[in-house]
Design a protein around this motif. Structure first.
Motif, PDB file in Angstrom:
ATOM      1  N   THR A  89       0.813  -1.241   0.000  1.00 26.10           N
ATOM      2  CA  THR A  89       0.000   0.000   0.000  1.00 26.10           C
ATOM      3  C   THR A  89       0.838   1.279   0.000  1.00 26.10           C
ATOM      4  N   LEU A  90       2.165   1.200   0.004  1.00 27.41           N
ATOM      5  CA  LEU A  90       2.980   2.418   0.069  1.00 27.41           C
ATOM      6  C   LEU A  90       3.287   3.002  -1.308  1.00 27.41           C
ATOM      7  N   GLY A  91       2.910   2.303  -2.382  1.00 30.89           N
ATOM      8  CA  GLY A  91       3.002   2.880  -3.717  1.00 30.89           C
ATOM      9  C   GLY A  91       4.401   3.039  -4.260  1.00 30.89           C
ATOM     10  N   ILE A  92       5.311   2.146  -3.901  1.00 29.14           N
ATOM     11  CA  ILE A  92       6.689   2.257  -4.387  1.00 29.14           C
ATOM     12  C   ILE A  92       7.332   0.876  -4.415  1.00 29.14           C
ATOM     13  N   SER A  93       8.282   0.696  -5.327  1.00 30.86           N
ATOM     14  CA  SER A  93       9.078  -0.530  -5.376  1.00 30.86           C
ATOM     15  C   SER A  93      10.413  -0.188  -6.027  1.00 30.86           C
ATOM     16  N   ILE A  94      11.310  -1.159  -6.047  1.00 31.07           N
ATOM     17  CA  ILE A  94      12.658  -0.913  -6.554  1.00 31.07           C
ATOM     18  C   ILE A  94      13.152  -2.172  -7.243  1.00 31.07           C
ATOM     19  N   VAL A  95      14.021  -2.007  -8.220  1.00 28.62           N
ATOM     20  CA  VAL A  95      14.636  -3.165  -8.876  1.00 28.62           C
ATOM     21  C   VAL A  95      16.118  -2.883  -9.109  1.00 28.62           C
ATOM     22  N   ARG A  96      16.903  -3.947  -9.131  1.00 32.99           N
ATOM     23  CA  ARG A  96      18.292  -3.890  -9.594  1.00 32.99           C
ATOM     24  C   ARG A  96      18.308  -4.527 -10.972  1.00 32.99           C
ATOM     25  N   ILE A  97      19.021  -3.898 -11.911  1.00 38.04           N
ATOM     26  CA  ILE A  97      19.132  -4.445 -13.252  1.00 38.04           C
ATOM     27  C   ILE A  97      20.609  -4.639 -13.580  1.00 38.04           C
ATOM     28  N   ASP A  98      20.977  -5.880 -13.893  1.00 39.14           N
ATOM     29  CA  ASP A  98      22.340  -6.201 -14.309  1.00 39.14           C
ATOM     30  C   ASP A  98      22.361  -6.429 -15.818  1.00 39.14           C
ATOM     31  N   TYR A  99      23.399  -5.917 -16.466  1.00 39.79           N
ATOM     32  CA  TYR A  99      23.542  -6.046 -17.913  1.00 39.79           C
ATOM     33  C   TYR A  99      24.904  -6.641 -18.231  1.00 39.79           C
ATOM     34  N   ALA A 100      24.917  -7.725 -18.996  1.00 37.42           N
ATOM     35  CA  ALA A 100      26.177  -8.257 -19.510  1.00 37.42           C
ATOM     36  C   ALA A 100      26.673  -7.327 -20.615  1.00 37.42           C
ATOM     37  N   LEU A 101      27.875  -7.552 -21.091  1.00 37.60           N
ATOM     38  CA  LEU A 101      28.404  -6.797 -22.213  1.00 37.60           C
ATOM     39  C   LEU A 101      27.447  -6.917 -23.398  1.00 37.60           C
ATOM     40  N   CYS A 102      26.988  -5.782 -23.912  1.00 38.01           N
ATOM     41  CA  CYS A 102      26.018  -5.708 -25.012  1.00 38.01           C
ATOM     42  C   CYS A 102      24.622  -6.204 -24.611  1.00 38.01           C
TER      43      CYS A 102
END
Length: 210
Positions: A89-102
């Motif tokens: 109910t707090l209206g927020i979230s977070i994510v981590r995004i990892d990217y390999a080369l290209c």
């Protein structure tokens, strides 16, 4: 006098529209998600607040790199009400995004959230497309420490254009922003969208996705 009334009305209308720009505000201090409840609500049912503890409001793991050994070369690690019940109910979230080369995070939308992305490591090309009829691409190459905003409901993407791995953190204005990957929605719907509804160029693209 009528002009003043009209202006006041417009201001009130703007305030009302702003109030609905994210998840509804909670009516109590917090509503820790009760994952065992069978009650169906727009969100998750609350457990007894007297049973609240620090573990309901914390998560450990965003320091760990995601496994990018997949077709797109990226991995999203979410932190929402499923990982932190106290986010309910707090209206927020977070994510981590990892990217390999290209690696890339293919074109997608979040139907319920605006996204604010911060680059922690590496170099990313990011962008989003405006609404019809312009369909204008707004894109930029980001370096470590740069921030970019993807407005709610707009098709957007990220691609690692650096010389090594990249990492970003994104915050989203919903506890459950949702994600619709454009290619999957168009070409991998169940049941399939009849090809008569698809534009001609898409018929050339479809075989490349299978």
């Amino acid at each position: 006098m009528e002009t003043h009334i009209l202006l006041l009305g417009l201001v009130a209308l703007c305030c009302c529209s702003l109030s609905f720009s994210s998840d509804p505000s909670p009516l109590q201090d917090f509503c820790i998600a009760d994952t065992n409840s069978t009650v169906k609500v727009n969100g998750l049912a609350c457990k007894d607040p007297m049973l609240a503890q620090a573990a309901d409001f914390s998560f450990s793991g965003l320091h760990l790199a995601g496994n990018t050994s997949n077709a797109v070369g990226s991995r999203v690690t979410p932190v929402n009400a499923a990982q932190i019940p106290g986010l309910n109910t707090l209206g927020i979230s977070i994510v981590r995004i990892d990217y390999a080369l290209c690696g890339n995070n293919p074109p997608h939308i979040h139907p319920r959230a605006t996204e604010v992305l911060t680059v922690l490591e590496g170099t990313l090309q990011v962008g989003f497309v405006t609404s019809n009829p312009e369909n204008r691409l707004i894109s930029k190459v980001l370096q470590k420490g740069d921030v970019f905003v993807f407005p709610v409901g707009h098709v957007h993407f990220q691609r690692n254009v650096g010389v090594g791995n990249a990492v970003a953190i994104s915050t989203l204005s919903s506890q459950n922003p949702g994600v619709i990957t454009i290619a999957n929605a168009v070409f991998k719907s169940n049941p399939p969208i009849p090809e008569t509804f698809l534009p001609r160029p898409s018929k050339l693209i479809k075989p490349l996705l299978t």
